[in-house]
Write a protein that holds these residues in place. Structure first.
Motif, mmCIF file in Angstrom:
data_model
loop_
_atom_site.group_PDB
_atom_site.id
_atom_site.type_symbol
_atom_site.label_atom_id
_atom_site.label_comp_id
_atom_site.label_asym_id
_atom_site.label_seq_id
_atom_site.Cartn_x
_atom_site.Cartn_y
_atom_site.Cartn_z
ATOM 1 N N ALA A 8 -1.767 -8.148 4.510
ATOM 2 C CA ALA A 8 -1.666 -6.644 5.012
ATOM 3 C C ALA A 8 -2.481 -5.745 4.133
ATOM 4 N N LEU B 40 -7.586 2.762 -1.680
ATOM 5 C CA LEU B 40 -6.112 3.150 -1.645
ATOM 6 C C LEU B 40 -5.889 3.766 -2.897
ATOM 7 N N GLN C 72 -1.289 7.388 0.271
ATOM 8 C CA GLN C 72 -1.098 6.863 1.950
ATOM 9 C C GLN C 72 0.258 6.661 1.973
ATOM 10 N N ARG D 157 -6.314 -6.098 4.208
ATOM 11 C CA ARG D 157 -6.867 -5.701 5.532
ATOM 12 C C ARG D 157 -6.825 -4.178 5.106
ATOM 13 N N GLN D 158 -5.802 -3.535 4.831
ATOM 14 C CA GLN D 158 -5.850 -2.140 4.364
ATOM 15 C C GLN D 158 -6.878 -1.692 3.465
ATOM 16 N N GLY E 158 0.911 -0.971 0.033
ATOM 17 C CA GLY E 158 0.049 -0.029 0.011
ATOM 18 C C GLY E 158 0.782 1.208 -0.013
ATOM 19 N N ASP E 159 2.120 1.176 0.415
ATOM 20 C CA ASP E 159 2.785 2.394 0.612
ATOM 21 C C ASP E 159 4.216 2.226 -0.432
ATOM 22 N N THR F 216 1.692 4.885 4.744
ATOM 23 C CA THR F 216 1.884 4.001 5.646
ATOM 24 C C THR F 216 1.091 2.798 5.094
ATOM 25 N N ALA F 217 1.572 1.353 5.569
ATOM 26 C CA ALA F 217 0.918 0.186 5.234
ATOM 27 C C ALA F 217 1.092 -0.385 6.553
ATOM 28 N N PRO F 218 0.106 -1.293 6.800
ATOM 29 C CA PRO F 218 0.401 -2.246 8.024
ATOM 30 C C PRO F 218 1.203 -3.443 7.880
#
Ligand code: HEM
Length: 342
Positions: free
Chosen positions: A232, A242, A215, A235-236, A185-186, A217-219
């Motif tokens: 992850a 995103l 975004q 979940r995001q 995600g990031d 950050t990413a988990p």
């Protein structure tokens, strides 16, 4: 299939001999030699992509802001939205390999899908590509084979490979200076190969494109989860859309247009040409991005390939991988969206 850990056992002795016998560079033999190479290194992996075998499907839309229209007549760059189907993946031909931060992260996108004037692209989270020729990719593939009993590629073979491919050694040094972010995600995803944007007067502008995450950050992957990076991401995405800005960077005279191992100077002009929003995530299944070939030469009028030799090789080999995998029996993908809870 990135990283020195993936550059090992040097089987060039046997398969390389076959490659020469078939004169694989630029011939139909290319496809067969690559497919044989993937099979030798990873086993059959029935029904899965022969590289970037592990992945998950995403959907969303691209909103063009019109900023690319001066450079490209492609319809996708008129102001407005087009649907997008995509697939996040990790490099490597083992469809059930545990996620590792060192594997290159891929994002394949089909803009305007389903539709006629499509644009497809397959991008990576790397600053440069490790190879600048199909032969280099092939040699690196063979060198990445794990030696039974050690769990590692053969270090002597790695050394021999890098000595024979100084362009890869130089690219690896650049890649090492850009460690991966926490998750998909990031990550910034880049075309790495050069293309031309073509305007209404047929003026051609050399560009590379990148997706820069909105975004930052990413988990983190959960410890012990073999699908940690994908889970992850799921979940995001379950928590909300995103977004990535689509940027083009314009070459200046003298910048390399046919060598993906070499980056362009940081001060090159970049233009933000729109926003990618991903809203949905799904397990690979019949009829979704599992069955798309993200061929980098599927381009709309208004985008043309450069003479980078990787591009035509990729198009040929992706098609061969696609044909092979669609004719094979299927088994469930490692990444199962419904198994991922908050
Ligand atoms: C000669 C060089 C290359 C070879 C031989 C190669 C080979 C392959 C193959 C066989 C596949 C699976 C295709 C399918 O079954 O649909 C694949 C997927 C992929 N490749 Fe490459 N590749 C090369 C270069 C690159 C480069 C330069 C990039 C990025 C800049 C890239 C990014 C990807 C991505 C993201 C995927 C997964 C796309 C998807 O989800 O379907 N590859 N590659």
């Amino acid at each position: 299939m990135i990283g020195l850990g993936a550059v090992g056992a040097f089987l060039a002795v046997d398969l390389g001999a076959v490659a020469y016998a078939n004169r694989w560079i630029g011939s139909d033999g290319t496809r067969k030699v690559f497919l044989d190479g993937f099979r030798t290194v990873n086993g059959p992996q029935l029904g899965f992509r022969k590289n970037h075998a592990k992945g998950v499907v995403v959907t969303g839309y691209f909103e063009s802001n019109g900023n690319a229209q001066d450079l490209s007549r492609a319809a996708v760059f008129r102001p407005g939205q087009v649907p997008v189907v995509g697939r996040f993946s990790l490099s490597g031909g083992d469809a059930h390999a545990p996620d590792t931060p060192g594997a290159a992260r891929g994002l394949g996108l089909a803009f305007g899908f389903p539709g006629r004037a499509q644009w497809r692209t397959a991008m990576l989270n790397l600053p440069v590509f490790p190879d600048n020729s199909p032969r280099g990719f092939y040699d690196r593939l063979l060198a990445s084979k794990i030696v039974p009993g050690t769990g590692q590629p053969d270090p002597a073979a790695t050394k021999a490979f890098l000595a024979a491919h100084p362009e890869t050694a130089a690219a690896m040094a650049i890649i090492k200076k850009h460690p991966p972010t926490t998750g998909f995600g990031d990550s910034t995803f880049r075309s790495l190969n050069t293309f031309y944007f073509v305007d209404h007067a047929d003026v051609r502008t050399p560009v590379r494109w990148s997706l820069v995450p909105q975004q930052n950050t990413a988990p983190s992957p959960k410890p012990g989860d073999t699908n940690g990076l994908f889970d992850a991401l799921i979940r995001q995405l379950q928590g909300g859309p995103l977004r990535w800005h689509l940027l083009i960077t314009i070459a200046e005279p003298g910048d390399p247009l046919t060598d993906a191992t070499v980056g362009w100077p940081a001060d090159r002009r970049s233009i933000d040409i729109g926003l990618l929003t991903l809203t949905g995530v799904a397990t690979e299944a019949p009829g979704n991005a599992r069955d798309i070939n993200f061929d980098p030469l599927t381009l709309p009028d208004g985008i043309e390939p450069s003479d980078d030799p990787l591009l035509s090789a990729r198009s040929d080999i992706y098609a061969a991988s696609y044909r092979q995998r669609t004719g094979e029996p299927k088994s469930p993908s490692a990444v199962q969206v419904t198994e991922v809870g908050a």
